[in-house]
Each structure stands twice: as structure tokens, then as C-alpha cells.
Design a protein around this motif. Structure first.
Motif, PDB file in Angstrom:
ATOM      1  N   GLY A 231      16.912   4.231 -31.676  1.00 48.44           N
ATOM      2  CA  GLY A 231      16.957   4.136 -33.129  1.00 48.44           C
ATOM      3  C   GLY A 231      17.054   5.463 -33.848  1.00 48.44           C
ATOM      4  O   GLY A 231      16.677   5.564 -35.020  1.00 48.44           O
ATOM      5  N   LEU A 232      17.560   6.508 -33.183  1.00 43.80           N
ATOM      6  CA  LEU A 232      17.710   7.804 -33.835  1.00 43.80           C
ATOM      7  C   LEU A 232      18.904   7.783 -34.783  1.00 43.80           C
ATOM      8  O   LEU A 232      19.827   6.973 -34.622  1.00 43.80           O
ATOM      9  N   ASP A 233      18.900   8.700 -35.745  1.00 43.49           N
ATOM     10  CA  ASP A 233      20.038   8.793 -36.648  1.00 43.49           C
ATOM     11  C   ASP A 233      21.197   9.506 -35.955  1.00 43.49           C
ATOM     12  O   ASP A 233      21.107   9.882 -34.778  1.00 43.49           O
ATOM     13  N   HIS A 234      22.301   9.709 -36.696  1.00 42.54           N
ATOM     14  CA  HIS A 234      23.501  10.287 -36.098  1.00 42.54           C
ATOM     15  C   HIS A 234      23.244  11.684 -35.529  1.00 42.54           C
ATOM     16  O   HIS A 234      23.643  11.981 -34.392  1.00 42.54           O
ATOM     17  N   VAL A 235      22.557  12.536 -36.283  1.00 39.97           N
ATOM     18  CA  VAL A 235      22.325  13.909 -35.831  1.00 39.97           C
ATOM     19  C   VAL A 235      21.359  13.924 -34.648  1.00 39.97           C
ATOM     20  O   VAL A 235      21.570  14.629 -33.653  1.00 39.97           O
TER      21      VAL A 235
END
Length: 317
Positions: free
Chosen positions: A89-93
Motif C-alpha cells: 500500500g505504498l504510494d508511487h514514490v
């Protein structure tokens, strides 16, 4: 197994020496940065220049090795990004730097010294090709992915050209380009200058490992958990398996796979921890703590995984 430990132990003794010397105050973290700048800006470029300029270009640029290593790195990067994005569930970066952690090796500081001890005839050739793959393709691609995920990053073409310009000025890339030019033209340096370049090149092995140990002092342990462990396992196990898998599939697309010895060198290069500047690159995006924790865990676990991997490679040689 004991002979494998005898081969690999000096690598970690040198790392431990750097850690202990910095921990005891004989050197500071600032000193490690100075040593690291020397290795990056002088020793490694000299080693790469020698590796390329003193060999025929066909020997330096092995299509099978480069296809296997680049394909395996891209596969590892894609899987790392997808797992971080969908499962963690990490963001794009954040997903981009997780992908960097599992696909970009510390070829110069750890991979090279290991190969110098285990496969000295192939060490500099494998390093030269890894420098091309990592500095021309992998790192610029991942940095562009990270920049594209930031607000106000600008148009994609501007990010691409800015990153390409930074990479083109790196001493490693300049040494690579100079070595390729010398190899293509069939030229050689005057004896005095060649010996001077060799002196710088010989400083790479021990000093690079010492620097790795020193930089581990004081790394923050916050953020250790399943995500950090997943990056470590992806780098130490997933990346070499991806390189091995792509190498096995090359014949299906009409590319001759690398010879067993050269493939083994590529697998070892993929099995080492991530590049030492990983936390530095992540710092600009606010991810330094997590990346530093991943570097620390991966370096610690690599003693076991590399020992096992080298034993398996020798057993099947």
C-alpha cells in the motif's frame, strides 16, 4: 562450506573494521563521506577504465550477460514496485524506492571485492557491464519514476534530460566512456600514466568495504518491519533468481546466454546488497530512514545469503 566462509569472511571483516573504527571515533562519518568520494570519483573510475581499455570491446560488452542482468534487474524492479504498491500500500514514490532497493546492486563497493576473491579473471569485466546497466539504464529510470511521482516535477521530457545530464557528468560514466573509446581505437596509455591509473584502481577493494562499514554507524533503526525485511529478501534472493531466470530464457529469443562462469559472476553481483547511496537518493523524497534501515538489514543478512549462494554455485560448477 568452510572454504566459502574463508573467501567471503574478509569482505565482512573489512566492513566490520570500518564500522568499529567509526564507532570508536578513529574516523568520523564525515571522514567516511570523504573516503567514499575518493572511491567514487577516482578509484572506481580508474578501475573501470582499466577493465575496459585493456580488453577488446567484444570481450567487455557481452550481449548475453548484459541481456540477462538488465532483464533480471528490470523484472525485479517491476515486481518490487507492484508488490510495494498493491500489497504494502505504498504510494508511487515509496514503491519506486522499494523497487530500487530490490534491483540496484552495490556492484563497486561489495560485488567487486567478492568477485576479486572468487572470480578474479571476470571481476573487472562484470563490473564494467554492471556500471553501464546501472548508471545508464536502471538508476536514471528509477530517478525519473520518483520525480514523476512528485508534485510540480515538471514535464516528463524535462525530468529525463535533467537526469541524463547528471548521469553523463558522473566520474564513473566518464571513466567508462574513456575506456570504451580507448578500446575501440586500440590505443593505450603511456607507461607512466598507465601505472598511475592502476595505483588508483588498486585502492578500490579494501577502501570501499571500509567505507560501507563506516556509513552503517548510526543508521536509524526506525521503520524496521515486514516492509524492510521484504526489500532485503527481494534484493538478496529475488534479484539473483530473476537474473538466473532471464538468462535461462534468452535462447528462446535468439540471444546466446552468457557462459557459466560469467553468468555466475552476474548472479553474485545481483545477490549483493543495494547500492550504498540508496538512503542518500531517498533522502530527497523524505524516505531516508526507511531506506537506511533496509540497507542495514540487507547488509547484515547478506553474509548468510552470499555464503549459501557461493556454495551452491561452486557445488553446481
Amino acid at each position: 562450506m568452510f572454504d566459502i566462509l574463508a573467501i567471503i569472511s574478509p569482505i565482512y571483516i573489512a566492513i566490520l573494521a570500518g564500522y568499529a573504527a567509526t564507532r570508536m571515533g578513529l574516523f568520523s562519518k564525515a571522514d567516511m563521506r570523504v573516503f567514499g568520494k575518493f572511491v567514487i570519483n577516482f578509484a572506481l573510475p580508474a578501475l573501470i577504465f582499466n577493465a575496459i581499455s585493456q580488453r577488446p570491446i567484444a570481450e567487455v560488452l557481452n550481449a548475453g550477460y548484459m541481456a540477462a542482468y538488465l532483464g533480471g534487474s528490470l523484472l525485479s524492479m517491476a515486481l518490487g514496485f507492484l508488490c510495494a504498491r498493491r500489497l504494502a500500500g505504498l504510494d508511487h514514490v515509496g514503491s519506486t524506492f522499494a523497487a530500487m532497493g530490490v534491483s540496484c546492486s552495490n556492484s563497486g563497493y561489495i560485488g567487486l571485492p567478492i568477485l576479486l576473491l572468487t572470480m578474479p579473471a571476470l571481476a573487472s569485466v562484470a563490473l564494467a557491464m554492471n556500471v553501464i546497466i546501472e548508471n545508464v539504464v536502471m538508476i536514471p529510470l528509477l530517478l525519473m519514476m520518483a520525480e514523476s511521482g512528485r508534485e510540480g516535477a515538471g514535464p516528463a521530457h524535462r525530468v529525463f534530460f535533467q537526469t541524463a545530464a547528471r548521469v553523463a557528468r558522473m566520474p564513473l560514466v566518464l571513466g567508462l566512456a574513456a575506456g570504451l573509446a580507448m578500446s575501440l581505437l586500440g590505443w593505450s596509455l603511456p607507461a607512466a600514466l598507465a601505472r598511475s591509473v592502476t595505483l588508483f584502481a588498486q585502492a578500490t577493494g579494501a577502501l570501499s568495504l571500509f567505507v560501507i562499514g563506516g556509513t552503517l554507524v548510526g543508521l536509524p533503526l526506525r521503520g524496521m518491519g515486514p516492509g524492510v525485511l521484504a526489500i532485503a529478501i527481494g534484493k538478496l534472493v529475488g534479484h539473483p533468481l530473476a537474473v538466473l531466470g532471464v538468462a535461462s530464457a534468452l535462447s528462446w529469443v535468439g540471444i546466446a546466454p552468457p557462459g557459466p562462469a560469467l553468468l555466475a559472476a552476474g548472479v553474485v553481483m545481483a545477490a549483493v546488497p543495494m547500492l550504498g547511496i540508496y538512503p542518500i537518493l531517498a533522502q530527497a523524497h523524505g524516505l531516508a530512514d526507511r531506506s537506511a534501515a533496509a540497507l542495514l538489514v540487507t547488509t547484515a543478512l547478506s553474509f548468510l545469503t552470499l555464503s549459501t549462494g557461493l556454495w551452491l554455485l561452486r557445488a553446481h560448477a
